[in-house]
Design a protein around this motif. Structure first.
Motif, short mmCIF file in Angstrom:
data_model
loop_
_atom_site.label_atom_id
_atom_site.label_comp_id
_atom_site.label_asym_id
_atom_site.label_seq_id
_atom_site.Cartn_x
_atom_site.Cartn_y
_atom_site.Cartn_z
N TYR A 1 4.23 10.62 15.02
CA TYR A 1 5.13 10.74 14.10
C TYR A 1 6.20 12.13 14.75
O TYR A 1 5.48 12.97 15.20
CB TYR A 1 4.84 11.11 12.69
N GLN B 1 2.20 18.59 2.23
CA GLN B 1 2.25 19.18 3.18
C GLN B 1 2.49 20.61 2.96
O GLN B 1 3.48 21.02 2.37
CB GLN B 1 3.36 18.57 4.00
N LEU C 1 3.64 15.08 15.19
CA LEU C 1 2.46 14.92 14.23
C LEU C 1 1.68 13.60 15.03
O LEU C 1 2.22 12.74 15.19
CB LEU C 1 2.76 14.71 12.87
N GLY D 1 -0.16 20.04 9.14
CA GLY D 1 0.07 18.56 8.89
C GLY D 1 0.03 18.02 7.45
O GLY D 1 -0.66 18.52 6.62
N PRO D 2 0.41 16.92 7.17
CA PRO D 2 0.19 16.05 5.79
C PRO D 2 -0.84 16.00 5.34
O PRO D 2 -1.87 15.43 6.49
CB PRO D 2 1.25 14.88 5.95
N GLY E 1 11.69 14.24 6.58
CA GLY E 1 10.35 13.39 6.53
C GLY E 1 9.94 13.14 7.95
O GLY E 1 10.40 13.61 9.01
N TYR F 1 1.22 12.21 0.17
CA TYR F 1 0.72 13.19 1.10
C TYR F 1 1.28 14.57 0.75
O TYR F 1 2.23 14.59 -0.03
CB TYR F 1 0.98 13.11 2.42
N LYS G 1 3.27 1.30 3.07
CA LYS G 1 2.91 0.49 4.33
C LYS G 1 3.49 -0.91 3.99
O LYS G 1 3.31 -1.58 3.21
CB LYS G 1 1.38 0.38 4.55
N PHE H 1 -3.73 14.03 2.81
CA PHE H 1 -4.00 12.90 2.06
C PHE H 1 -4.18 13.40 0.65
O PHE H 1 -5.05 14.13 0.41
CB PHE H 1 -4.96 11.96 2.50
N GLN I 1 2.50 -2.28 11.64
CA GLN I 1 1.53 -1.66 10.19
C GLN I 1 1.53 0.02 10.29
O GLN I 1 0.46 0.52 10.27
CB GLN I 1 -0.05 -2.03 10.71
N LYS I 2 2.93 0.20 10.06
CA LYS I 2 3.10 1.98 10.07
C LYS I 2 3.57 2.26 8.67
O LYS I 2 3.88 1.50 8.04
CB LYS I 2 3.95 2.28 11.05
N LEU I 3 3.12 3.38 8.66
CA LEU I 3 3.90 4.11 7.00
C LEU I 3 5.29 4.45 7.13
O LEU I 3 5.82 5.14 8.28
CB LEU I 3 2.82 5.38 6.84
N VAL J 1 -6.00 0.04 11.33
CA VAL J 1 -4.76 0.12 11.21
C VAL J 1 -4.22 0.26 9.55
O VAL J 1 -3.39 0.32 9.16
CB VAL J 1 -4.05 -0.91 11.87
N TYR K 1 0.70 -1.19 -0.25
CA TYR K 1 -0.04 -0.02 -0.09
C TYR K 1 0.86 1.40 -0.12
O TYR K 1 1.91 1.31 0.74
CB TYR K 1 -0.85 -0.10 1.41
N PHE L 1 -3.96 13.34 9.31
CA PHE L 1 -2.90 13.98 10.31
C PHE L 1 -3.46 15.28 11.02
O PHE L 1 -4.35 15.92 10.31
CB PHE L 1 -1.81 14.39 9.54
N GLY L 2 -3.09 15.64 12.15
CA GLY L 2 -3.37 16.84 12.74
C GLY L 2 -2.34 17.90 12.15
O GLY L 2 -1.47 17.66 11.67
N PRO L 3 -2.45 19.01 12.73
CA PRO L 3 -1.47 20.24 12.35
C PRO L 3 -0.21 20.15 13.07
O PRO L 3 0.66 20.82 12.73
CB PRO L 3 -2.45 21.27 13.04
N ILE M 1 0.94 5.75 -0.44
CA ILE M 1 0.26 6.76 -0.45
C ILE M 1 0.93 8.16 -0.47
O ILE M 1 2.28 8.03 -0.52
CB ILE M 1 -0.19 7.16 1.24
N PHE N 1 7.82 7.00 5.63
CA PHE N 1 7.76 8.05 4.57
C PHE N 1 9.25 8.43 4.05
O PHE N 1 10.28 8.08 4.85
CB PHE N 1 7.52 9.12 5.49
N GLY N 2 8.93 9.02 2.72
CA GLY N 2 10.22 9.35 2.03
C GLY N 2 10.66 10.85 2.77
O GLY N 2 10.10 11.33 3.57
N GLN N 3 11.72 11.34 2.33
CA GLN N 3 12.00 12.68 2.74
C GLN N 3 11.28 13.88 2.12
O GLN N 3 11.33 15.04 2.85
CB GLN N 3 13.77 12.92 2.12
N TYR O 1 -1.44 7.27 15.67
CA TYR O 1 0.00 7.32 15.21
C TYR O 1 0.47 8.80 15.67
O TYR O 1 -0.21 9.75 15.71
CB TYR O 1 0.15 6.93 13.86
N TYR P 1 2.30 3.71 17.62
CA TYR P 1 0.90 3.79 17.09
C TYR P 1 0.24 2.73 18.21
O TYR P 1 0.59 1.84 18.94
CB TYR P 1 0.72 3.51 15.70
N PHE Q 1 5.25 13.97 0.22
CA PHE Q 1 5.84 12.77 0.64
C PHE Q 1 5.05 11.79 0.02
O PHE Q 1 4.00 11.40 -0.17
CB PHE Q 1 5.64 12.70 2.24
#
Lengths: 113, 113
Positions: free
Chosen positions: B35, A38, B91, A43-44, B42, A36, A93, A46, A99-101, B98, A32, B104-106, A34, A103-105, B33, B48, A89
């Motif tokens: 972060y 930002q 964040l 915050g990021p 990133g 995002y 997953k 979707f 089961q966390k994402l 899951v 999976y 995401f929040g701010p 995604i 992320f790239g830079q 989660y 989580y 970003f």
């Protein structure tokens, strides 16, 4: 270790042009992905997602392409607008372990008027 | 509110002090989660929570970091004896399950002097 990375840290395009943001991932077991967006101080947000059983998925002005053979993910934004300026970003997953994402830079996209 | 909320939005503290950061997830979201995002970087996974299962703490950088989630809703991230390298944006995100996309929040911008 496993990682998700981006080819270009910055990208500038003219307003109205199309933009392509690339991402490479190293975990072939990821199922999976995604994208995002930002904006500064936020915050990021979707944008679009895709599962590993698909090669392409389209949204409003955005398209995500997944090439599992070379482990490459891209985000295409059509007819870019000033509001598209942000850091983008990709995230994957992992199917195994937590089961966390991951992320790239990030790539900073700047839309020039 | 409709989205994930975090408080405070900004926190400035002195080295050695403890801080608590709060996250209110979207109502009904079972997964939460945390972060950390350093300047221009990133997102780094911290921890989580999923329902009543034991939290995945694999991303916590040291034992000075801890988090709780009370009643399956609000979560608090606590950093004890803060160090300057803890300065970052923290964040919080939540998802329906899951495996679903995260909202995401701010963020809370923490500055340790």
């Amino acid at each position: 270790g496993e990682s998700v990375g981006l080819h270009l840290p910055t990208l500038s395009v003219q307003e109205g042009d199309n933009s392509i943001i690339n991402c490479a991932y190293s975990n072939s077991a990821s199922d999976y992905f995604i994208w995002y967006k930002q904006e500064s101080g936020k915050g990021p947000q979707f944008i679009i997602d895709i599962r590993s059983n698909m090669d392409k998925r389209q949204g409003q002005r955005v398209t995500v392409l997944l090439n599992k053979t070379v482990k490459h993910l891209s985000l295409q934004i059509a007819a870019t607008q000033p509001g598209d300026s942000a850091v983008y970003f990709c995230a994957e997953k992992l199917t195994q372990g937590a089961q966390k994402l991951v992320f790239g830079q990030g790539t900073r996209l700047t839309i020039n008027p | 509110g409709a989205g994930v909320s975090q408080s405070p939005s900004n926190k400035v503290t002195e080295k050695g002090k403890d801080v608590e950061l709060r996250c209110d997830p979207i109502s009904g979201h079972t997964a939460l989660y945390w972060y950390r995002q350093s300047l221009g970087q990133g997102l780094e996974f911290l921890i989580y929570f999923q329902g009543n299962s034991a939290p995945d703490k694999s991303g916590l950088p040291s034992d000075r970091f801890s988090a709780e989630r009370t009643g399956g809703s609000v979560s608090t991230l606590t950093i004890q004896r803060t160090q300057q390298e803890d300065s970052a944006v923290y964040l919080c995100a939540s998802s329906l399950a899951v495996t679903a996309k995260q909202f995401f929040g701010p963020g809370t911008r923490l500055t340790v002097l």
